[in-house]
Write an enzyme that holds these catalytic residues in place. Structure first.
Site, short mmCIF file in Angstrom:
data_model
loop_
_atom_site.label_atom_id
_atom_site.label_comp_id
_atom_site.label_asym_id
_atom_site.label_seq_id
_atom_site.Cartn_x
_atom_site.Cartn_y
_atom_site.Cartn_z
N LYS A 81 0.86 -1.19 0.00
CA LYS A 81 0.00 0.00 0.00
C LYS A 81 0.90 1.23 0.00
CE LYS A 81 -4.57 0.32 2.04
NZ LYS A 81 -5.31 0.36 3.30
O1 G3P Z 1 -7.87 0.82 5.04
C1 G3P Z 1 -8.17 2.09 4.54
C2 G3P Z 1 -9.53 2.62 4.89
O2 G3P Z 1 -10.50 1.64 4.69
C3 G3P Z 1 -9.62 3.32 6.23
O3 G3P Z 1 -10.93 3.58 6.61
O4 G3P Z 1 -12.48 4.09 8.44
O5 G3P Z 1 -10.10 4.86 8.64
O6 G3P Z 1 -11.66 5.95 7.03
P1 G3P Z 1 -11.31 4.69 7.74
#
Ligand code: G3P
Length: 212
Positions: A81
């Protein structure tokens, strides 16, 4: 549409490992797991057959590539990533040329997604929930990215990320996104409906009345 689990908690992954298509992690999720980084990544990669996204923390292309090469040694299903940006896109070009798959993360605009695809990224991750949190339209971004990729035949797969609820998953599927990566709490809700529970209950109580 493929369903990935967005978590670094092995107990959550273990419970759904036979059903999910992959896993995504990020530094926040790994910190939440509270375990040594490489150890947890190795365990996750052994639990699922599909791709497991693991994020680099360097901010320059050279540092990202160096970190990525080390992470790629952990298991065959590691995907690196890479945070969006000029340096990130340089790193993606280099890593994909070396055969190391990448997932461009923290994508909030169609132009960013265009760069990711041009660099040959295997995956791109638009963060729909964080856009919606600010009263934007995360799904509109997904729709624009899918249109751009179709226009040019880009093979980069779109991972709808930062998913907050079941509706995000359904909308991603309606748009034809390749993947949704979902937190455990949302993943388990994808199986549920109160009418299903009620229906099972009624069938079972009626079954008791059948003469045997
Ligand atoms: O893994 C990346 C993403 O899904 C993070 O989500 O909930 O931290 O905005 P969030």
């Amino acid at each position: 549409m493929k369903i990935f689990l967005d978590t670094a908690l092995v107990e959550e992954i273990r419970e759904l490992a036979d059903l999910i298509d992959g896993v995504t992690t990020n530094p926040t999720l790994v910190a939440r797991a509270g375990r040594p980084f490489v150890e947890v990544v190795r365990e996750i990669c052994g639990l699922v057959a599909g791709p497991v996204s693991v994020e680099v923390t360097a901010l320059d292309a050279e540092g990202m590539v160096h970190e990525a090469r080390e992470l790629a040694k952990i298991a065959d299903n590691v995907v690196i990533k890479i945070p969006m940006g000029k340096e990130g896109i340089r790193a993606v070009k280099k890593l994909e040329a070396e055969g190391i798959p990448t997932n461009v993360t923290l994508v909030f605009s169609p132009a960013q997604a265009l760069w990711a695809a041009k660099a040959g990224a295997s995956y791109v991750s638009p963060f729909v929930g964080r856009i919606d949190d600010r009263a934007g339209d995360g799904m509109e971004l997904v729709s624009q990215i899918l249109q751009i990729y179709e226009n040019y035949g880009f093979e980069t797969e779109v991972i709808v990320a930062s998913v907050r609820h079941v509706r995000h998953v359904v909308e991603a599927a309606l748009l034809g996104a390749h993947i949704a990566t979902v937190p455990y709490a949302v993943a388990v809700k994808l199986f549920d409906h109160p009418l299903t529970d009620e229906g099972i209950k009624r069938f079972l109580s009626d079954w008791e009345k059948v003469p045997r």
